[in-house]
Design an enzyme around this catalytic site. Structure first.
Site, short mmCIF file in Angstrom:
data_model
loop_
_atom_site.label_atom_id
_atom_site.label_comp_id
_atom_site.label_asym_id
_atom_site.label_seq_id
_atom_site.Cartn_x
_atom_site.Cartn_y
_atom_site.Cartn_z
N LYS A 112 0.81 -1.22 0.00
CA LYS A 112 0.00 0.00 0.00
C LYS A 112 0.85 1.28 0.00
CE LYS A 112 -4.30 -1.75 0.48
NZ LYS A 112 -4.23 -2.94 1.25
N GLU A 134 -9.77 5.99 2.99
CA GLU A 134 -10.64 4.97 3.55
C GLU A 134 -9.76 3.75 3.83
OE1 GLU A 134 -10.14 5.27 0.31
OE2 GLU A 134 -9.50 3.19 -0.02
N SER A 401 1.65 -9.91 -1.06
CA SER A 401 1.29 -8.49 -0.94
C SER A 401 1.55 -7.90 0.45
CB SER A 401 -0.17 -8.27 -1.33
OG SER A 401 -1.01 -9.15 -0.61
C1 LIG Z 1 -5.22 -4.07 0.99
C2 LIG Z 1 -4.53 -5.34 0.78
C3 LIG Z 1 -4.87 -6.21 -0.28
C4 LIG Z 1 -6.04 -5.97 -1.19
O1 LIG Z 1 -6.00 -4.80 -1.93
P1 LIG Z 1 -5.62 -4.77 -3.47
O2 LIG Z 1 -5.93 -3.40 -3.88
O3 LIG Z 1 -6.47 -5.80 -4.15
O4 LIG Z 1 -4.18 -5.10 -3.58
C5 LIG Z 1 -4.12 -7.35 -0.47
N1 LIG Z 1 -3.10 -7.65 0.35
C6 LIG Z 1 -2.75 -6.86 1.39
C7 LIG Z 1 -1.61 -7.27 2.26
C8 LIG Z 1 -3.45 -5.70 1.64
O5 LIG Z 1 -3.10 -4.93 2.67
#
Ligand SMILES: *Cc1c(COP(=O)(O)O)cnc(C)c1O
Length: 425
Positions: A112, A134, A401
């Site tokens: 993020k 948000e 992610s």
């Molecule tokens: C917010 C988040 C997501 C989902 O958001 P995307 O916009 O689909 O990437 C996925 N993995 C993590 C670790 C997150 O914090």
């Protein structure tokens, strides 16, 4: 390797050449907003065009990415998960090598921050002193609060009260970073409702406030801007793949909530036709309405939060309730570019259930010593399943992610006895 179509008279339009000037990704995207926001979106589009040529802006962002975020994040060979996939292949000489793109190692623990730093820098360029955001899992709120602290901006974060309960630690983090957390008690008290409130705030505050949207959703130009800031993931991965195994990967897997980590990973690869791209949505408890958060798998085109995309909705077009064990995937919509990629057949979308994700959460922890975010665990589950059916000399990359520290309480509650290694082995 891409094979150029030798005999086609005009080269086909590349799938990466979107959106158009109206913010359209094929049939999807656009700007479905109240009049009060049109001028702000126009200003944002113009600034974004201008900074394309602004070397000082990108130098500043690259430097922050290096020294503050810790980029580039590693591309890591997951030997334990690879062994697991090969065991699942049961001696059929199958099982691709599994690599993890370690966004869990980015500052604040997820991808993020790639977006919030870029947008916070843009806010400063526009002379705005306050940012709002948000948040669902709290990760985007923490990343926004972090960018605000780093760049000296005021920060207010809207968060559903149900998510505040599930993600208590991230709420404390945001407050410590100097942000105000505003609880949202409407609707399902989750991400969708927090987004509504943030948009409402922005309508009355655009003059001095920039809204940092947390994913590749919302009206044009947000889906494009977020995709571009997140594309650092895919660009690094491409260079790292060449360095580690000398060619493009056969397959790339990423989880899809709003779709920003997946878009950032996929975008630099969409014109590489030999690379299979797989997006994994939240399959929740079942495919019944209200029990999952998989709009690309089960939704229909509709307008949500300012753009046209696949949306989970009832017969009357009302947004459906959603469920996922991971707060970050708990969203009824998805970025318009994913809808475009789906209909163009460029990206395969599938879903993993809560149980599959929880199982993969433990695999990653025990096979690798990496506790993944529950969101990322969806991608790990699909990756192991796919790798088991691929040739041994193939390479599959998973976008990890985020890290799972924020999820250990919720995962322990859901796993029950299975947390104890002696119970599950
Ligand atoms: C917010 C988040 C997501 C989902 O958001 P995307 O916009 O689909 O990437 C996925 N993995 C993590 C670790 C997150 O914090």
């Amino acid at each position: 390797m891409i094979q150029p179509a030798a005999d086609s008279p005009t080269p086909p339009m590349k799938i990466s050449h979107v959106p158009d000037a109206r913010g359209r990704f094929g049939a999807f995207g656009g700007t479905y907003v109240p009049e009060t926001l049109v001028a702000a979106l126009q200003q944002l589009s113009e600034l974004y065009m201008k900074i394309q040529e602004d070397k000082a802006f990108w130098d500043r962002l690259n430097e922050l990415n290096r020294s503050f975020v810790g980029r580039p994040t590693p591309l890591y060979l997951a030997k334990g998960l690879t062994r697991r996939a090969r065991r699942m292949a049961e001696g059929k000489e199958a099982g691709a090598a599994i690599w993890l793109k370690r966004e869990d190692l980015a500052h604040t623990g997820a991808h993020k921050i790639n977006n919030t730093l870029g947008q916070a820098l843009m806010a400063k360029k526009m002379g705005k002193r306050r940012i709002i955001a948000e948040t669902g899992a709290g990760q985007h709120g923490v990343a926004s609060a972090t960018a605000a602290a780093q760049l000296g901006l005021e920060c207010d974060v809207y968060m559903g009260s149900e998510d505040i309960r599930r993600q208590r630690l991230n709420v404390i983090r945001m407050k410590m970073l100097g942000a105000r957390v505003i609880a949202v008690d409407s609707g399902s008290r989750t991400l969708k409702d927090a987004t509504n409130e943030a948009m409402r705030d922005w309508m009355g505050s655009v003059e001095h406030t920039h809204y940092i949207i947390g994913s590749v959703v919302g009206p044009h130009p947000f889906p494009m801007i977020v995709r571009d800031f997140q594309s650092v993931i895919g660009r690094e991965t491409k260079a790292q793949a060449l360095r580690h195994f000398g060619r493009m990967p056969e397959s790339i897997v990423a989880c899809v909530g709003g779709g920003s980590n997946a878009a950032g990973m996929f975008y630099p690869f969409v014109d590489e036709q030999g690379v299979e791209l797989v997006g994994v949505e939240a399959g929740g408890r079942s495919s019944q309405s209200g029990q999952h958060a998989a709009p690309l798998s089960h939704g229909r085109p509709g307008v949500l939060h300012g753009s046209l995309s696949y949306v989970l909705q009832d017969e009357n077009g009302q947004t459906a309730d959603v469920h996922s064990c991971s707060a970050g995937l708990d969203y009824p919509g998805v970025g318009p570019e994913h809808s475009y990629w789906k209909d163009a057949g460029r990206v395969v979308y599938t879903a993993c259930t809560d149980d599959e994700a929880l199982e993969a959460f433990l695999w990653c922890a025990r096979d690798e010593g990496i506790i993944p975010a529950l969101e990322s665990s969806h991608a790990v589950a699909e990756a192991v399943r796919r790798a088991a059916a691929m040739p041994r000399d193939a390479n599959l990359i998973v976008n990890l992610s985020g890290r799972g520290d924020k999820d250990v309480e919720e995962a322990a509650r859901l796993l029950g006895d299975r947390v104890d290694a002696h119970q599950s082995r």
